[in-house]
Design a protein around this motif. Sequence first.
Motif, PDB file in Angstrom:
ATOM      1  N   ALA A 154       0.847  -1.194   0.000  1.00 52.81           N
ATOM      2  CA  ALA A 154       0.000   0.000   0.000  1.00 52.81           C
ATOM      3  C   ALA A 154       0.880   1.240   0.000  1.00 52.81           C
ATOM      4  O   ALA A 154       1.851   1.320   0.755  1.00 52.81           O
ATOM      5  CB  ALA A 154      -0.912   0.007   1.219  1.00 52.81           C
ATOM      6  N   THR A 203       0.511   5.258   0.520  1.00 55.30           N
ATOM      7  CA  THR A 203      -0.359   6.378   0.879  1.00 55.30           C
ATOM      8  C   THR A 203       0.021   7.601   0.049  1.00 55.30           C
ATOM      9  O   THR A 203       1.131   7.700  -0.464  1.00 55.30           O
ATOM     10  CB  THR A 203      -0.246   6.712   2.374  1.00 55.30           C
ATOM     11  OG1 THR A 203       1.030   7.306   2.635  1.00 55.30           O
ATOM     12  CG2 THR A 203      -0.430   5.473   3.237  1.00 55.30           C
ATOM     13  N   VAL A 235      -3.519   4.249  -2.066  1.00 54.72           N
ATOM     14  CA  VAL A 235      -4.350   4.789  -0.993  1.00 54.72           C
ATOM     15  C   VAL A 235      -4.429   6.297  -1.168  1.00 54.72           C
ATOM     16  O   VAL A 235      -3.403   6.996  -1.111  1.00 54.72           O
ATOM     17  CB  VAL A 235      -3.776   4.431   0.391  1.00 54.72           C
ATOM     18  CG1 VAL A 235      -4.658   5.002   1.502  1.00 54.72           C
ATOM     19  CG2 VAL A 235      -3.641   2.917   0.536  1.00 54.72           C
ATOM     20  N   ARG A 239      -7.898   2.394  -2.953  1.00 55.79           N
ATOM     21  CA  ARG A 239      -8.684   2.425  -1.719  1.00 55.79           C
ATOM     22  C   ARG A 239      -8.659   3.845  -1.163  1.00 55.79           C
ATOM     23  O   ARG A 239      -7.589   4.463  -1.086  1.00 55.79           O
ATOM     24  CB  ARG A 239      -8.119   1.446  -0.688  1.00 55.79           C
ATOM     25  CG  ARG A 239      -8.099  -0.008  -1.163  1.00 55.79           C
ATOM     26  CD  ARG A 239      -7.533  -0.944  -0.110  1.00 55.79           C
ATOM     27  NE  ARG A 239      -7.457  -2.320  -0.582  1.00 55.79           N
ATOM     28  CZ  ARG A 239      -6.976  -3.338   0.131  1.00 55.79           C
ATOM     29  NH1 ARG A 239      -6.537  -3.115   1.387  1.00 55.79           N
ATOM     30  NH2 ARG A 239      -6.932  -4.555  -0.375  1.00 55.79           N
ATOM     31  N   GLU A 240      -9.817   4.336  -0.794  1.00 54.36           N
ATOM     32  CA  GLU A 240      -9.921   5.702  -0.302  1.00 54.36           C
ATOM     33  C   GLU A 240      -9.697   5.763   1.209  1.00 54.36           C
ATOM     34  O   GLU A 240     -10.323   5.029   1.969  1.00 54.36           O
ATOM     35  CB  GLU A 240     -11.282   6.305  -0.643  1.00 54.36           C
ATOM     36  CG  GLU A 240     -11.445   6.649  -2.115  1.00 54.36           C
ATOM     37  CD  GLU A 240     -12.697   7.467  -2.378  1.00 54.36           C
ATOM     38  OE1 GLU A 240     -13.654   7.353  -1.589  1.00 54.36           O
ATOM     39  OE2 GLU A 240     -12.720   8.230  -3.372  1.00 54.36           O
ATOM     40  N   LEU A 246      -8.367   4.076   7.122  1.00 55.72           N
ATOM     41  CA  LEU A 246      -7.017   3.527   7.013  1.00 55.72           C
ATOM     42  C   LEU A 246      -7.006   2.043   7.336  1.00 55.72           C
ATOM     43  O   LEU A 246      -6.295   1.257   6.696  1.00 55.72           O
ATOM     44  CB  LEU A 246      -6.066   4.291   7.939  1.00 55.72           C
ATOM     45  CG  LEU A 246      -5.727   5.719   7.502  1.00 55.72           C
ATOM     46  CD1 LEU A 246      -5.062   6.485   8.641  1.00 55.72           C
ATOM     47  CD2 LEU A 246      -4.817   5.709   6.269  1.00 55.72           C
ATOM     48  N   ALA A 301      -8.130   0.375   4.325  1.00 56.01           N
ATOM     49  CA  ALA A 301      -7.133   0.497   3.250  1.00 56.01           C
ATOM     50  C   ALA A 301      -5.985  -0.491   3.420  1.00 56.01           C
ATOM     51  O   ALA A 301      -5.416  -0.972   2.433  1.00 56.01           O
ATOM     52  CB  ALA A 301      -6.590   1.925   3.198  1.00 56.01           C
TER      53      ALA A 301
END
Length: 281
Positions: free
Chosen positions: A4, A6, A30, A48-49, A58, A61
């Motif tokens: 992931a 961010t 993310v 993914r939001e 989070l 996510a």
Amino acid sequence: MTVAVTGASGQLGRLTIEALLREGATPVAVVRDASKVADLAERGVEVREAGYDDPAALDRAFAGVDRVLLVSGNEFGSRVAQHTNVIRAAERAGVELLAYTSIPNVDRNELILAQEHRGTEAVLDQASVPVVRLRNDWYWENYLSALPAAVESGVLYGAAGQGRVAGAARADYAEAAAKVLTTDGHGGRAYELGGQRHTYAELAQAISEASGKPVRYQDLPQADYAAALASNGVPAEYAAVLADADAGIAQGILDVDSGDLEKLLGRPATPAVEVFRAALN
């Protein structure tokens, strides 16, 4: 491996997604607003939001994610709290590695920009998952907004004196992050990441080479440089931050010579002149 990233709609985040794809990983983008990475979704990247202020989002996510890259936020004054939310979510998800994009020499770095990185690293010190610190030096792209005026006037202004800054292309740092996130043995490490080491006079020479026009460096006192930036439309608070960064460069705080970036990349970092030439063309 699922990784992931961010802040994946930002420049560094996007480049890291691309680098992870080249490494054969499965990236998860993310972002606060999925519409900003619709092009990535169309290419099959899972989106993914989640914002840094939303712990529940989070958690969603990071569900099923192996590793996480926390790209430092840009809401100055709120970043330590926001980063802590991400760190705690990574802990709850039980990720096997959490990487964070920090700043060089954070333990002794007195730059305005360094303070929230130091606060975040203090939180990382107590994290219950393996952590790696990616202490990125300056991006050569940081100077692109100054290129047109420097080429037109023949002068690059700053307040860095004879200090050196060890910069690289933003894509270099993204590639290094992808290497760390897709290989083993990085937990507990802190990488001081910097490329070619240049004075501002040498950066002016690089602009000359890239543009074909003579450019020299003019050093200014820190306060005068901040005032000059503000007079040219840079918000006063941000102008102070930029001038403060130059003053730190003058003191050598961003003169990284660890070789960590080139070791991770397996090649030399991108020269400033290449980034400047690409921007000007």
